[in-house]
Design a protein around this motif. Structure first.
Motif, mmCIF file in Angstrom:
data_model
loop_
_atom_site.group_PDB
_atom_site.id
_atom_site.type_symbol
_atom_site.label_atom_id
_atom_site.label_comp_id
_atom_site.label_asym_id
_atom_site.label_seq_id
_atom_site.Cartn_x
_atom_site.Cartn_y
_atom_site.Cartn_z
ATOM 1 N N ALA A 17 0.857 -1.180 0.000
ATOM 2 C CA ALA A 17 0.000 0.000 0.000
ATOM 3 C C ALA A 17 0.889 1.224 0.000
ATOM 4 O O ALA A 17 1.956 1.240 0.608
ATOM 5 N N GLY A 18 0.466 2.247 -0.681
ATOM 6 C CA GLY A 18 1.284 3.434 -0.826
ATOM 7 C C GLY A 18 1.209 4.373 0.348
ATOM 8 O O GLY A 18 0.143 4.604 0.898
ATOM 9 N N VAL A 19 2.332 4.902 0.721
ATOM 10 C CA VAL A 19 2.401 6.001 1.662
ATOM 11 C C VAL A 19 2.671 7.271 0.859
ATOM 12 O O VAL A 19 1.985 8.268 0.994
ATOM 13 N N GLY A 29 10.709 7.223 -9.694
ATOM 14 C CA GLY A 29 10.745 8.244 -8.660
ATOM 15 C C GLY A 29 10.886 7.651 -7.270
ATOM 16 O O GLY A 29 11.440 6.569 -7.082
ATOM 17 N N LEU A 30 10.385 8.362 -6.287
ATOM 18 C CA LEU A 30 10.465 7.972 -4.883
ATOM 19 C C LEU A 30 9.195 7.233 -4.496
ATOM 20 O O LEU A 30 8.093 7.740 -4.678
ATOM 21 N N GLU A 31 9.354 6.010 -3.972
ATOM 22 C CA GLU A 31 8.215 5.220 -3.500
ATOM 23 C C GLU A 31 8.438 4.841 -2.038
ATOM 24 O O GLU A 31 9.444 4.224 -1.700
ATOM 25 N N VAL A 32 7.509 5.222 -1.190
ATOM 26 C CA VAL A 32 7.509 4.861 0.216
ATOM 27 C C VAL A 32 6.255 4.016 0.418
ATOM 28 O O VAL A 32 5.140 4.508 0.243
ATOM 29 N N LEU A 33 6.456 2.724 0.758
ATOM 30 C CA LEU A 33 5.333 1.796 0.822
ATOM 31 C C LEU A 33 5.274 1.087 2.165
ATOM 32 O O LEU A 33 6.282 0.916 2.827
ATOM 33 N N ILE A 40 5.971 -6.845 7.352
ATOM 34 C CA ILE A 40 7.017 -5.840 7.448
ATOM 35 C C ILE A 40 6.384 -4.496 7.114
ATOM 36 O O ILE A 40 5.653 -4.370 6.143
ATOM 37 N N GLU A 41 6.677 -3.508 7.912
ATOM 38 C CA GLU A 41 5.945 -2.257 7.799
ATOM 39 C C GLU A 41 6.388 -1.328 6.685
ATOM 40 O O GLU A 41 5.599 -0.545 6.204
ATOM 41 N N SER A 42 7.664 -1.370 6.267
ATOM 42 C CA SER A 42 8.112 -0.313 5.368
ATOM 43 C C SER A 42 8.969 -0.817 4.218
ATOM 44 O O SER A 42 9.645 -1.830 4.318
ATOM 45 N N PHE A 43 8.918 -0.059 3.139
ATOM 46 C CA PHE A 43 9.656 -0.410 1.924
ATOM 47 C C PHE A 43 9.997 0.883 1.199
ATOM 48 O O PHE A 43 9.130 1.731 0.976
ATOM 49 N N TYR A 109 -1.497 6.153 -1.348
ATOM 50 C CA TYR A 109 -2.030 5.345 -2.457
ATOM 51 C C TYR A 109 -0.876 4.669 -3.190
ATOM 52 O O TYR A 109 0.189 5.249 -3.342
ATOM 53 N N TYR A 110 -1.091 3.431 -3.658
ATOM 54 C CA TYR A 110 -0.087 2.715 -4.432
ATOM 55 C C TYR A 110 -0.654 2.372 -5.799
ATOM 56 O O TYR A 110 -1.645 1.660 -5.905
ATOM 57 N N ASN A 111 -0.021 2.867 -6.841
ATOM 58 C CA ASN A 111 -0.545 2.752 -8.197
ATOM 59 C C ASN A 111 -0.740 1.321 -8.662
ATOM 60 O O ASN A 111 -1.770 0.972 -9.222
ATOM 61 N N ALA A 112 0.256 0.470 -8.474
ATOM 62 C CA ALA A 112 0.226 -0.858 -9.078
ATOM 63 C C ALA A 112 -0.992 -1.672 -8.643
ATOM 64 O O ALA A 112 -1.550 -2.418 -9.428
ATOM 65 N N LEU A 113 -1.417 -1.540 -7.404
ATOM 66 C CA LEU A 113 -2.525 -2.341 -6.904
ATOM 67 C C LEU A 113 -3.710 -1.497 -6.452
ATOM 68 O O LEU A 113 -4.694 -2.047 -5.970
ATOM 69 N N ALA A 114 -3.622 -0.191 -6.609
ATOM 70 C CA ALA A 114 -4.676 0.726 -6.185
ATOM 71 C C ALA A 114 -5.029 0.527 -4.714
ATOM 72 O O ALA A 114 -6.190 0.573 -4.337
ATOM 73 N N ASN A 115 -4.026 0.305 -3.882
ATOM 74 C CA ASN A 115 -4.250 0.097 -2.454
ATOM 75 C C ASN A 115 -3.962 1.360 -1.669
ATOM 76 O O ASN A 115 -2.867 1.920 -1.756
#
Length: 149
Positions: A17-19, A29-33, A40-43, A109-115
């Motif tokens: 899921a996108g942060v 670009g920059l992805e914080v997930l 695991i909480e962060s990526f 929001y996370y583009n790839a899965l719309a989560n």
């Protein structure tokens, strides 16, 4: 680049899921997930390159279900990430390539899965330039308001 985030983020149970990240494409670009599918909480990913491996607490950019301050700072030679003003481990701390902030970015929001993310972002500050020299002052100012650590 300098990215400061105050958020309370809950483990996401089903998938990424996108942060913060591009909303019209992923791996750019920059992805914080948040990555709950592996508990695991962060990526962190920059232009498609994974920067933390998420295998242990030392790599996490926030604590699940606890308000945390996440700081991401870097330039053309190095990258550093902090949780509550303490450095976290990175599997790739190399240079940050030029990021395109002219695209459409989303918060939560996370583009790839719309989560959508599970949690709340209280504050998000982004500088186009590295603020490593000002990091402790910026974090102290933020912490004075939110009393995180």
């Amino acid at each position: 680049l300098a990215y400061f985030q105050v958020a309370l983020i809950n483990d996401f149970a089903s998938s990424n899921a996108g942060v913060f990240g591009p909303s019209n494409t992923n791996n750019t670009g920059l992805e914080v997930l948040q990555v709950g599918v592996v508990s695991i909480e962060s990526f962190l990913r920059i232009n498609g390159t994974r920067r933390n491996d998420n295998t242990g607490a030392g790599y996490r950019m926030w604590d699940n279900g606890t308000q945390s301050l996440t700081s991401i700072l870097g330039n053309s030679t190095a990258l550093a990430v902090y949780k509550n003003s303490a450095a976290i481990s990175l599997t790739d701390a190399g240079a940050i390539p030029a990021l395109n902030f002219n695209g459409v970015y989303s918060i939560g929001y996370y583009n790839a899965l719309a989560n959508n993310m599970d949690g709340a972002i209280n504050e998000l500050i982004i500088y186009a330039t590295d603020q490593s020299g000002n990091r402790t002052g910026i974090e102290s100012n933020i912490n004075s308001y939110y009393s995180i650590y």
